[in-house]
Design a protein around this motif. Sequence first.
Motif, PDB file in Angstrom:
ATOM      1  N   GLY A 466       3.199 -13.970  -1.960  1.00  0.00           N
ATOM      2  CA  GLY A 466       1.946 -13.916  -1.226  1.00  0.00           C
ATOM      3  C   GLY A 466       1.715 -12.576  -0.564  1.00  0.00           C
ATOM      4  O   GLY A 466       2.539 -11.664  -0.629  1.00  0.00           O
ATOM      5  N   VAL A 467       0.589 -12.480   0.119  1.00  0.00           N
ATOM      6  CA  VAL A 467       0.155 -11.211   0.683  1.00  0.00           C
ATOM      7  C   VAL A 467       0.840 -10.920   2.010  1.00  0.00           C
ATOM      8  O   VAL A 467       1.136 -11.834   2.784  1.00  0.00           O
ATOM      9  N   ARG A 468       1.105  -9.659   2.259  1.00  0.00           N
ATOM     10  CA  ARG A 468       1.543  -9.173   3.564  1.00  0.00           C
ATOM     11  C   ARG A 468       0.375  -8.354   4.120  1.00  0.00           C
ATOM     12  O   ARG A 468       0.119  -7.229   3.685  1.00  0.00           O
ATOM     13  N   VAL A 469      -0.338  -8.955   5.085  1.00  0.00           N
ATOM     14  CA  VAL A 469      -1.614  -8.409   5.528  1.00  0.00           C
ATOM     15  C   VAL A 469      -1.445  -7.096   6.295  1.00  0.00           C
ATOM     16  O   VAL A 469      -2.181  -6.132   6.068  1.00  0.00           O
ATOM     17  N   ILE A 470      -0.468  -7.056   7.206  1.00  0.00           N
ATOM     18  CA  ILE A 470      -0.348  -5.858   8.048  1.00  0.00           C
ATOM     19  C   ILE A 470      -0.044  -4.613   7.218  1.00  0.00           C
ATOM     20  O   ILE A 470      -0.732  -3.584   7.364  1.00  0.00           O
ATOM     21  N   PRO A 471       0.969  -4.614   6.320  1.00  0.00           N
ATOM     22  CA  PRO A 471       1.170  -3.426   5.495  1.00  0.00           C
ATOM     23  C   PRO A 471      -0.065  -3.078   4.659  1.00  0.00           C
ATOM     24  O   PRO A 471      -0.373  -1.900   4.473  1.00  0.00           O
ATOM     25  N   LEU A 472      -0.765  -4.113   4.181  1.00  0.00           N
ATOM     26  CA  LEU A 472      -1.966  -3.870   3.388  1.00  0.00           C
ATOM     27  C   LEU A 472      -3.022  -3.144   4.212  1.00  0.00           C
ATOM     28  O   LEU A 472      -3.609  -2.146   3.754  1.00  0.00           O
ATOM     29  N   LEU A 473      -3.271  -3.623   5.419  1.00  0.00           N
ATOM     30  CA  LEU A 473      -4.299  -3.008   6.257  1.00  0.00           C
ATOM     31  C   LEU A 473      -3.888  -1.610   6.707  1.00  0.00           C
ATOM     32  O   LEU A 473      -4.737  -0.715   6.819  1.00  0.00           O
ATOM     33  N   VAL A 474      -2.595  -1.417   6.953  1.00  0.00           N
ATOM     34  CA  VAL A 474      -2.128  -0.076   7.321  1.00  0.00           C
ATOM     35  C   VAL A 474      -2.351   0.893   6.156  1.00  0.00           C
ATOM     36  O   VAL A 474      -2.849   2.019   6.332  1.00  0.00           O
ATOM     37  N   GLY A 475      -1.989   0.448   4.945  1.00  0.00           N
ATOM     38  CA  GLY A 475      -2.208   1.300   3.770  1.00  0.00           C
ATOM     39  C   GLY A 475      -3.674   1.605   3.553  1.00  0.00           C
ATOM     40  O   GLY A 475      -4.043   2.756   3.279  1.00  0.00           O
ATOM     41  N   ALA A 476      -4.523   0.578   3.684  1.00  0.00           N
ATOM     42  CA  ALA A 476      -5.958   0.790   3.513  1.00  0.00           C
ATOM     43  C   ALA A 476      -6.502   1.732   4.587  1.00  0.00           C
ATOM     44  O   ALA A 476      -7.368   2.579   4.307  1.00  0.00           O
ATOM     45  N   ALA A 477      -5.971   1.611   5.815  1.00  0.00           N
ATOM     46  CA  ALA A 477      -6.425   2.480   6.899  1.00  0.00           C
ATOM     47  C   ALA A 477      -6.032   3.936   6.643  1.00  0.00           C
ATOM     48  O   ALA A 477      -6.803   4.861   6.925  1.00  0.00           O
ATOM     49  N   VAL A 478      -4.823   4.152   6.105  1.00  0.00           N
ATOM     50  CA  VAL A 478      -4.391   5.516   5.790  1.00  0.00           C
ATOM     51  C   VAL A 478      -5.296   6.134   4.726  1.00  0.00           C
ATOM     52  O   VAL A 478      -5.747   7.281   4.856  1.00  0.00           O
ATOM     53  N   ARG A 519      -4.097 -15.164  -0.765  1.00  0.00           N
ATOM     54  CA  ARG A 519      -3.791 -16.134   0.286  1.00  0.00           C
ATOM     55  C   ARG A 519      -4.473 -17.472   0.025  1.00  0.00           C
ATOM     56  O   ARG A 519      -4.092 -18.491   0.582  1.00  0.00           O
ATOM     57  N   THR A 520      -5.499 -17.447  -0.794  1.00  0.00           N
ATOM     58  CA  THR A 520      -6.216 -18.680  -1.077  1.00  0.00           C
ATOM     59  C   THR A 520      -5.495 -19.465  -2.168  1.00  0.00           C
ATOM     60  O   THR A 520      -4.424 -19.096  -2.626  1.00  0.00           O
ATOM     61  N   ARG A 521      -6.138 -20.518  -2.612  1.00  0.00           N
ATOM     62  CA  ARG A 521      -5.549 -21.335  -3.671  1.00  0.00           C
ATOM     63  C   ARG A 521      -5.772 -20.750  -5.053  1.00  0.00           C
ATOM     64  O   ARG A 521      -5.372 -21.354  -6.046  1.00  0.00           O
ATOM     65  N   THR A 522      -6.421 -19.614  -5.095  1.00  0.00           N
ATOM     66  CA  THR A 522      -6.631 -18.965  -6.394  1.00  0.00           C
ATOM     67  C   THR A 522      -5.293 -18.717  -7.068  1.00  0.00           C
ATOM     68  O   THR A 522      -4.319 -18.315  -6.421  1.00  0.00           O
ATOM     69  N   ALA A 523      -5.233 -18.960  -8.361  1.00  0.00           N
ATOM     70  CA  ALA A 523      -3.976 -18.781  -9.095  1.00  0.00           C
ATOM     71  C   ALA A 523      -3.478 -17.359  -8.928  1.00  0.00           C
ATOM     72  O   ALA A 523      -4.233 -16.404  -9.150  1.00  0.00           O
ATOM     73  N   PRO A 524      -2.212 -17.162  -8.541  1.00  0.00           N
ATOM     74  CA  PRO A 524      -1.674 -15.812  -8.384  1.00  0.00           C
ATOM     75  C   PRO A 524      -1.833 -14.959  -9.642  1.00  0.00           C
ATOM     76  O   PRO A 524      -2.033 -13.754  -9.556  1.00  0.00           O
ATOM     77  N   ILE A 525      -1.749 -15.614 -10.802  1.00  0.00           N
ATOM     78  CA  ILE A 525      -1.837 -14.870 -12.043  1.00  0.00           C
ATOM     79  C   ILE A 525      -3.197 -14.190 -12.188  1.00  0.00           C
ATOM     80  O   ILE A 525      -3.315 -13.086 -12.704  1.00  0.00           O
ATOM     81  N   ILE A 526      -4.257 -14.842 -11.695  1.00  0.00           N
ATOM     82  CA  ILE A 526      -5.598 -14.254 -11.802  1.00  0.00           C
ATOM     83  C   ILE A 526      -5.697 -13.021 -10.921  1.00  0.00           C
ATOM     84  O   ILE A 526      -6.240 -11.987 -11.329  1.00  0.00           O
ATOM     85  N   VAL A 527      -5.170 -13.113  -9.706  1.00  0.00           N
ATOM     86  CA  VAL A 527      -5.184 -11.969  -8.802  1.00  0.00           C
ATOM     87  C   VAL A 527      -4.377 -10.815  -9.390  1.00  0.00           C
ATOM     88  O   VAL A 527      -4.818  -9.664  -9.412  1.00  0.00           O
ATOM     89  N   ALA A 528      -3.177 -11.120  -9.885  1.00  0.00           N
ATOM     90  CA  ALA A 528      -2.312 -10.082 -10.437  1.00  0.00           C
ATOM     91  C   ALA A 528      -2.965  -9.405 -11.639  1.00  0.00           C
ATOM     92  O   ALA A 528      -2.980  -8.174 -11.749  1.00  0.00           O
ATOM     93  N   LEU A 529      -3.500 -10.227 -12.540  1.00  0.00           N
ATOM     94  CA  LEU A 529      -4.138  -9.670 -13.730  1.00  0.00           C
ATOM     95  C   LEU A 529      -5.357  -8.840 -13.349  1.00  0.00           C
ATOM     96  O   LEU A 529      -5.599  -7.769 -13.916  1.00  0.00           O
ATOM     97  N   SER A 530      -6.119  -9.299 -12.385  1.00  0.00           N
ATOM     98  CA  SER A 530      -7.303  -8.554 -11.932  1.00  0.00           C
ATOM     99  C   SER A 530      -6.906  -7.201 -11.340  1.00  0.00           C
ATOM    100  O   SER A 530      -7.577  -6.185 -11.565  1.00  0.00           O
ATOM    101  N   LEU A 531      -5.813  -7.176 -10.582  1.00  0.00           N
ATOM    102  CA  LEU A 531      -5.353  -5.915 -10.003  1.00  0.00           C
ATOM    103  C   LEU A 531      -4.896  -4.948 -11.078  1.00  0.00           C
ATOM    104  O   LEU A 531      -5.151  -3.735 -10.989  1.00  0.00           O
ATOM    105  N   VAL A 532      -4.210  -5.465 -12.098  1.00  0.00           N
ATOM    106  CA  VAL A 532      -3.780  -4.596 -13.189  1.00  0.00           C
ATOM    107  C   VAL A 532      -4.993  -3.984 -13.892  1.00  0.00           C
ATOM    108  O   VAL A 532      -5.050  -2.788 -14.156  1.00  0.00           O
TER     109      VAL A 532
END
Length: 860
Positions: A466-478, A519-532
Amino acid sequence: MVHDRRKPPRQRQWLQCVWSGSIVILGRRGFSVLTILAEHKSGPDNRRILGLCALAAIWLIVCAFPDVIFLRASLSNANVVNITYDQQKKVRLFAERENRTTYDGLTDPGGAAFQSEPGIQFVRRSFHDGQSIYWNPYSATGAYGPETLVDIKTSPLSIITALLGGSDGAFHAVFLFLNLIAVFCLLVLLTIEFRLSLIAALAGGVTYLLNGYYIANMGSNVSQTWLYFPVLTLALVSFARRPSALKIVGISCGTGLTLATTFLPTTILTMATALLVGAAASIGHSIPRERGPGSIFRTAGVLIAGQLGGVALALLTLAIVYLPIFEALKYMGTGDFYAKRVFFPTNLFNLISLFTPKHAFESYVPATPQLSQMRGNFAFHQGIIGALIATQIARPWPVFQKTILIPLCVVLFVLIARVYGLAGVSSVVNAIPVIGSLGEQYVWISIGLIFTIVVAFGLQALLESGVRVIPLLVGAAVIAGAFAYTTLVWGKENIKYPLYLGVTLALIEAGVALIILRRTRTAPIIVALSLVLLSWGELTFDVNHYRPVRYDRFLDPAPFIGVLQKQGGLHRIASYGQPGVPPEYGSAYGLYQIGSMNFQLFPRYEDLFNRLILPNPAQRWQTFATLVLAPDADFLNLRGLDFLGVRFLVLPTTYVRLRHFVAESRWKTIYEDAKFTIVENPDPLPRALIVHQVSEGHQTPLDIDRSLREVATSDDPVFIAEARASGILGSRAEPPGQPEPAEITRYDHTKVEISATLSQKGVLVLNDAWHPNWKVWVDGEERHLGLVNQAFRGVLLDPGKHVVEMRYAPRTFLIGKIFSGIGLAVLLCLVLFRRWIDPRLAALIGGAGNGASAQVRRAG
């Protein structure tokens, strides 16, 4: 021909349909396969994974280079620089901005265009003619072979392309094949060795093929080791998991591929990065929970020693290449040259370019002097989406993966801090021998390679935990902060491409939104494939799709090159201005030249060339010997060209003043077209000649206003003593009435035979570069080969008829062949006696291989 953007050609429409179809097929047919692999956590059938990795590697190569595969787009830097041929067709798959050029997005295409690609043709010619590659007579009146380092004559790409005929098609086939092998090994490393899913590995593969460092240096001599990192790292990590004799051979092969590419700065960094991953894997495989620290370090030490043994074995096998290189480095004082280099970092203003090259400006495109000063050195982008994915590694990991990630992340931070000039880090790195002297542009190869692995781990972490929000937001902020800072400092009045601003913001928002969607019920595979897919789309957008069409400029040269080739003989050519026949292109075309654009140019010849041919320092190009930057002028030292054995001078037709000057001399025009004029020296100085007087001094006969056919100068103490004993030092004795013959009867790269007849004592002068490794025999008796006319060869001869033979070989060449033979023999023994070696190797490890495998299964 530039394809019209408004109405794509039928071929391009067809390709886009095929490409879109492949994505649909991946979405429908491949979805179930990717889902199974994404959810897999224990040891699978490796054959199945290997097959899927092979298919995925092919798919990634097609997606990364569709224009090269289907539209004949060229990755050749010689085609990009386009020196000798101007009827260049161009192609692009996707729409590009107005005024886009083939140079944009590349940092130094000249490195390959002037060095490594002509070097391939030199190797091809050498193989075809049965010649040695350890002396290049076509460059600068004689130059080093593999010892020049930068033209990487012994790299796998050079050797294989040369063996396949050296055509442009062969170059691209070999280049794409090596990319395919590299991606396949990377996917195997990430899936089988690091136990990541294929989707995570695909994220790493996209980053590996399309990150900024690679696409900005693609095909260049500085980046070829990029192709061999996955091969070597896979061998190192596989050995750490289950040591065997064959895997030591694999380490040696991977090391050999890397070290054969002799561009030392990036070769050293690639080796160091691979060994770092290999050592981390050795430690990670040595931490079963029931063992104490002492046992862990002992086992890891043995594994690392085995890895280093494979590396040492590769160095032993490559002794025939590296001993001459080390010999040349010492002779030329190259280590001192590198030690004096000052590291120039990039600036915080250019921090956004770590993520994307298209933001407030294009970071790789030639810019204004103001921008060049503000941005500092280059920053090679790694991707916004990739960076956001990488933030997800911040979580607990199993012991093995943690042991891999911690040192990689630490080193990645140090390297990024280094290139951005962080004070504390830079001072420490500067103190490290060799590494501290490497330029900023080279450090990026390690950053890109480590980042590739980190992205794959980040997507695996997102997929599983699952997602780690704080590192994500820190990276996006940088990223957003860097973007805002650069945009505001640069000023809205300087922004030429507002579209890039919107794309940058959209990528940040889309990346964050997709990751949080996990973080939602969306299948992790869809998120991963979309990011790729989004990562691929982003990095593809960053590529310059405006490329030249493949053209065999070396095997099918321009007409004026053919004129020069047909003249034959041993006389040299000089090419004035650009375009023309730049230095090292003679090595490709079989034309003897007076210039060089290679590293390790002999200092005596460089001084001679600059003094006689280019006395104005403003017309010189760094440490090269070239007329490329020489402007149109009213004078050219034709006597100096004659002294260097020049018979043909190539002039651009636009150089009206210089052509007028030459026309008033005795030199005659023999060829003229719309771009070039070739003029011929009617009475060029022979390559070999006899003179009967020696004048003591460092400079040439021209400097003392003496005839080149009557006197030779020398400051060689041994030669001067011999000339004094022979009575011809400073003598004004009457020379023979007719020039005495000196006929070159054999002229090979490393062997020259000359027949000479003298009526009185004299000097045979060969107008080729002198080097202490050249030896001479007169009538079978070894003699002293003198250094004459500042940079050339001479030997004293008595009256009579003589056969003079000169031979060249690095002093370490024989011992290098012996060591290489021993290395090959050891490799063969490892293969033949592997069944005897493997049990003893396992006993030495103390069962760490089996224990580590069990630990990995538990960790999974």
